[in-house]
Scaffold this motif. Structure first.
Motif, short mmCIF file in Angstrom:
data_model
loop_
_atom_site.label_atom_id
_atom_site.label_comp_id
_atom_site.label_asym_id
_atom_site.label_seq_id
_atom_site.Cartn_x
_atom_site.Cartn_y
_atom_site.Cartn_z
N UNK A 1 41.00 0.65 50.73
CA UNK A 1 40.29 0.82 49.89
C UNK A 1 40.22 2.32 49.60
N UNK A 2 39.60 2.75 48.49
CA UNK A 2 39.56 4.21 47.99
C UNK A 2 38.54 4.79 47.14
N UNK A 3 37.64 3.94 46.82
CA UNK A 3 36.40 4.26 46.26
C UNK A 3 35.31 4.83 47.27
N UNK A 4 34.42 5.99 46.70
CA UNK A 4 33.52 6.54 47.54
C UNK A 4 32.31 5.71 47.75
N UNK A 5 31.70 5.93 48.63
CA UNK A 5 30.27 4.92 49.11
C UNK A 5 29.07 5.70 48.90
N UNK A 6 28.04 5.06 48.39
CA UNK A 6 26.79 5.56 47.87
C UNK A 6 25.84 4.46 47.91
N UNK A 7 24.67 4.84 48.67
CA UNK A 7 23.67 3.71 48.61
C UNK A 7 23.20 2.81 47.55
N UNK B 1 26.69 1.29 38.00
CA UNK B 1 26.71 2.44 38.53
C UNK B 1 27.97 3.69 38.55
N UNK B 2 28.44 3.44 37.27
CA UNK B 2 29.81 4.10 36.83
C UNK B 2 29.44 5.65 36.81
N UNK B 3 28.28 5.82 36.32
CA UNK B 3 28.04 7.46 36.09
C UNK B 3 27.77 7.94 37.58
N UNK B 4 27.32 7.33 38.71
CA UNK B 4 26.75 7.63 40.06
C UNK B 4 28.30 8.00 40.63
N UNK B 5 29.09 6.82 40.54
CA UNK B 5 30.70 7.18 41.27
C UNK B 5 31.33 8.24 40.59
N UNK B 6 31.50 8.35 39.42
CA UNK B 6 32.10 9.22 38.71
C UNK B 6 31.68 10.69 38.99
N UNK B 7 30.50 10.90 39.28
CA UNK B 7 29.72 11.98 39.65
C UNK B 7 30.12 12.37 41.28
N UNK B 8 30.41 11.40 42.01
CA UNK B 8 30.92 11.88 43.12
C UNK B 8 32.37 12.14 43.30
N UNK B 9 33.25 11.33 42.50
CA UNK B 9 34.48 11.59 42.40
C UNK B 9 34.72 13.13 41.59
N UNK B 10 33.76 13.50 40.70
CA UNK B 10 34.09 14.91 40.20
C UNK B 10 33.94 15.85 41.12
N UNK B 11 32.77 15.58 42.20
CA UNK B 11 32.60 16.44 43.16
C UNK B 11 33.65 16.72 43.98
N UNK B 12 34.40 15.45 44.23
CA UNK B 12 35.48 15.61 45.16
C UNK B 12 36.80 16.37 44.42
#
Length: 277
Positions: free
Chosen positions: A150-156, A237-248
């Motif tokens: 698995x490769x997507x970032x976690x967020x509550x 929650x696409x924008x939240x996940x993409x935001x985490x990925x953009x930070x990475x």
């Protein structure tokens, strides 16, 4: 920040966006694919409990069926994160002597067994194990380890605590299972054994390569495949996940453009020099 190894493939297989050109003949609850001259079928009962394999996973099967195909006849293999049994079915169909299908999700055992039977393969050559990789102790080492972590970032905000999350999400940086595999690879592979990994560009490909090189593993890229980030299940929650990925990405640990990323089919093998140390 990690730097890309110099011998990463630049040629890519590009899948069109929006599912057109998918590697699957049908989806999302069943799919048909061809592997080494044989048509194989994968089904899932409940895609929220056991994920129907995405193109990310199937890209590794395609790489193993291409110009870089490996001899799978007679190997004893470990399928880490087996899910519905995609790799287990392909390996058994290609002549593997035995496959151990390992997954932390208890629902995977029934799905994997059913898919092996569905394709007319010998379940006597299959062992299913429900366990965390960190605590799993094999009876013997394997000739081949295959995995698509698995490769997507976690967020509550989008945590679900179901099979879908187990299959797609792996810690804040998406690397939890990659790191576990790197930590355990010496315990799992027999001398001269190989590990084949589908590695997402969202989870720092260079880091994994560098860490395994330090452990004495030689590597090569079998194929690189570009496709959509699997956001459908997380549309709300696409924008939240993409935001985490953009930070990475800003830290140099994720590589993607828009909603497109790459999957690297990588082969790792312990060098002969390391084996004699």
């Amino acid at each position: 920040m990690t730097h890309a190894p110099t011998n990463v493939l630049t040629r890519k297989r590009v899948l069109p966006s929006g599912g057109n050109g998918s590697l699957w003949a049908a989806r999302p609850t069943y799919g048909i694919f061809e592997f080494r001259g044989r048509q194989l079928r994968i089904e899932v009962t409940d895609p929220t409990e056991v994920l129907f394999p995405t193109d990310c996973g199937l890209s590794l099967v395609a790489a193993l069926d291409g110009e870089h195909s490996l001899d799978l006849q007679g190997v004893r293999a470990l399928d880490i994160g087996c899910g519905s049994g995609l790799y287990t079915v392909a390996l058994l169909a290609a002549g593997a002597a035995h496959v151990t299908a390992l997954d932390i999700n208890g629902a995977s055992e029934a799905e994997t067994t059913a898919n092996v039977e569905r394709n007319g393969l010998d379940v006597g050559r299959l062992s299913c194990v429900t366990a965390d990789l960190a605590t799993y102790t094999p009876d013997r080492k394997f000739d081949l380890v295959v995995t698509n972590p698995p490769h997507l970032p976690y967020d509550p905000s989008y945590a679900t605590d179901n099979g879908l999350e187990t299959a797609l999400v792996a810690g804040r940086n998406g690397r939890a299972l990659y790191d576990a595999v790197v930590a355990r690879v010496d315990d799992l592979l027999a001398p001269g054994g190989r590990m084949i990994m589908a590695h997402s560009s969202l989870a720092d490909v260079p880091r994994t390569i560098t860490e395994l090189e330090r452990r004495g593993y030689e590597w090569r890229a079998l194929e690189v495949c570009e496709m959509d980030i699997p956001l459908l299940a997380y549309a709300e929650h696409k924008e939240t996940m993409l935001g985490i990925l953009e930070a990475q990405r800003a830290l140099g640990s994720a590589d993607f453009e828009g909603e497109r990323f790459t999957v690297h089919a990588l082969e790792f093998r312990r060098s002969s020099a390391a084996e004699t140390v």
